[in-house]
Enzyme design. Structure first.
Site, PDB file in Angstrom:
ATOM      1  CD  GLU A 294      -3.057  -1.062   2.146  1.00 19.51           C
ATOM      2  OE1 GLU A 294      -3.102  -0.067   2.912  1.00 19.51           O
ATOM      3  OE2 GLU A 294      -3.882  -1.991   2.194  1.00 19.51           O
TER       4      GLU A 294
ATOM      5  CE  LYS B 153     -10.643  -3.331   4.192  1.00 18.07           C
ATOM      6  NZ  LYS B 153      -9.909  -4.495   4.763  1.00 18.07           N
TER       7      LYS B 153
ATOM      8  CB  SER C 122      -3.729  -4.556   0.199  1.00 18.66           C
ATOM      9  OG  SER C 122      -4.344  -5.813   0.022  1.00 18.66           O
TER      10      SER C 122
HETATM   11  P1  PGA Z   1      -6.615  -5.981   2.662  1.00 16.37           P
HETATM   12  O1  PGA Z   1      -6.135  -5.167   3.939  1.00 16.37           O
HETATM   13  O2  PGA Z   1      -7.220  -5.028   1.705  1.00 16.37           O
HETATM   14  O3  PGA Z   1      -5.371  -6.642   2.184  1.00 16.37           O
HETATM   15  O4  PGA Z   1      -7.619  -6.996   3.160  1.00 16.37           O
HETATM   16  C1  PGA Z   1      -6.617  -3.912   4.288  1.00 16.37           C
HETATM   17  C2  PGA Z   1      -7.036  -3.886   5.740  1.00 16.37           C
HETATM   18  O5  PGA Z   1      -6.929  -4.892   6.446  1.00 16.37           O
HETATM   19  O6  PGA Z   1      -7.533  -2.868   6.217  1.00 16.37           O
HETATM   20 ZN    ZN Z   2      -7.851  -4.215   8.351  1.00 12.35          ZN
END
Ligand code: PGA
Ligand code: ZN
Length: 431
Positions: free
Chosen positions: A205, A337, A367
């Site tokens: 990231e 998300k 990510s």
């Molecule tokens: P991920 O991680 O997008 O790889 O799941 C982001 C987070 O855990 O906030």
């Molecule tokens: Zn997280």
């Protein structure tokens, strides 16, 4: 009907890790169209929407041929002719068509790209930006950014156990000022790594690659970077952690690989509580694994007045799981998300339940990202209060921060930076 959906397009594009992902477009009779792209997580919750991949040898198994086929086939058939001004109905149709709680049939990646395209096309039909369409005239705040300085966990080959070490500048007064402060800290952290002979590029990231001997060394280095940049840790700038604890929990123990230690729940709680007391930490995400409700309740109760306790894998943007945590007294903030939920409507339901409980809400990237900046619109339009998109480097991250800057400028005097108001009601602002 001019607003009828005349076609749904799907194509394979590439994400920030160079893996295939799903892009969808919805076109209306009158020529208006909208686009959505599926992001992809690496440290995924067990209960989130299924990321449908082809498997096999090609592209490491990450191919999306099946997901694209679902958009071009059953989804397209179901949506054609529907009213493009009604994205809620499109989301409902997607949920019904799939019929499983985790989009196991269509794939969460297929669903989220189409859902996002549906909301974009509805906003485009009105001729307004997505955030304005979502706000529907209500007052909204510009979100407080949560920005990664060091990456870790699944985003850095598990080089350290903590997944994200981030900073927050709630007293900044504006997005512009918060980003300027962060830019100095990010640069200072890079310099410190270089001076210590520990500069080894960046993680997934964009945060510095964590060449540390212990998790605490990372925390100490972050405090030093804040100071070196000329800011007071715990007064002007605060730390936010994503532990992503499910990633190293085997059902009984938390395995700290870097320190070669196995901790039980009680020891893990004590470790987190100790960090929260010793370091200027304002936010802790997934401090314990997704099945650890009782320990999570205990830790939340003990820390809720000094830090927000955020559920990511623990909640997977699911309204029922948020409600369960609220009832139990666990956590005080929900990470949202859209691809965990599969549709924007489903993600919004989780956000609404969290807000009704006086929790904080954070719209978050994954990510694996792309140039799509839609989540800045969601964070603003839904008045989430906080936005997390990764670090202060890499185009797919900076595109979101830059979009937020432009929005702040466009709002002019009407712009309202969420700042301290972004935190849960339970939370006492440090004096
Ligand atoms: P991920 O991680 O997008 O790889 O799941 C982001 C987070 O855990 O906030
Ligand atoms: Zn997280």
């Amino acid at each position: 009907m001019r607003a009828a959906i005349s076609g749904v397009v799907a194509r394979q594009i590439w994400d920030s890790r160079g893996r295939p992902t799903v892009e969808a477009e919805i076109h209306l009779q009158n020529g208006v169209w909208g686009r959505g792209i599926a992001p992809c997580g690496a440290s995924r919750g067990r209960f989130e929407a299924i990321d449908l991949r082809d498997g096999g040898g090609k592209f490491g198994g990450f191919g999306v041929t099946r997901a694209l086929g679902n958009v071009r086939g059953p989804i397209s058939v179901a949506l054609e002719g529907m009213d493009g001004r009604d994205p809620v109905a499109v989301d409902r149709r997607l949920e019904e068509l799939d019929g499983t709680p985790q989009f196991g049939r269509l794939g969460g990646n297929a669903a989220v790209a189409v859902s996002l395209a549906a909301w974009q096309v509805a906003a485009a039909y009105e001729g307004i930006a997505l955030w304005r369409y979502l706000a529907q005239g209500r007052a909204v705040r510009l979100p407080l950014p949560e920005i990664q300085i060091f990456g870790g966990g699944a985003h850095a080959g598990r080089r350290i156990d903590i997944q994200d070490l981030m900073v927050m500048v709630p007293g900044a007064g504006s997005v512009r000022a918060a980003l300027e402060t962060t830019a100095e800290i990010y640069r200072a952290a890079g310099r410190l790594m270089e001076d210590a002979g520990k500069l080894a590029g960046t993680a997934d990231e964009g945060g510095w690659w964590p060449l540390f001997g212990s998790n605490e060394e990372a925390l100490e280095m972050l405090v030093r970077a804040i100071e070196m940049a000329g800011f007071r840790p715990g007064e002007e700038v605060f730390i936010s952690l994503d532990i992503a604890a499910s990633e190293f929990f085997d059902g009984k123990h938390y395995r700290l690989t870097l320190e070669d230690r196995d901790l039980d729940s009680g020891e893990m709680e004590a470790l987190i509580e100790g960090w929260a007391r010793r370091f200027p930490i304002l936010s802790i995400e997934d401090p314990l694994a997704e099945e650890e409700m009782a320990p999570m309740v205990r830790l939340s109760q003990r820390l809720c007045s000094r830090a927000q306790i955020v559920g990511d894998d623990f909640l997977v943007s699911d309204a029922a799981r948020v409600e369960k945590a609220v009832q139990a007294g666990a956590l005080s903030a929900a990470l949202i998300k859209i691809n965990q939920a599969g549709t924007l409507s489903r993600a919004k339901r989780a956000l609404d339940v969290a807000k009704a409980a006086d929790w904080a809400t954070i719209v978050s990237a994954r990510s694996g990202e792309t140039e799509d900046i839609a989540i800045t619109d969601l964070a603003v339009g839904w008045d989430a209060g906080q936005l997390k998109v990764g670090s202060f480097a890499r185009g797919e991250r900076m595109a979101k921060w830059n979009a937020l800057l432009r929005l702040e400028e466009e709002m002019g005097d009407a712009a309202c930076f969420a700042g301290w108001s972004a935190f849960p009601k339970s939370f006492g602002k440090p004096q």
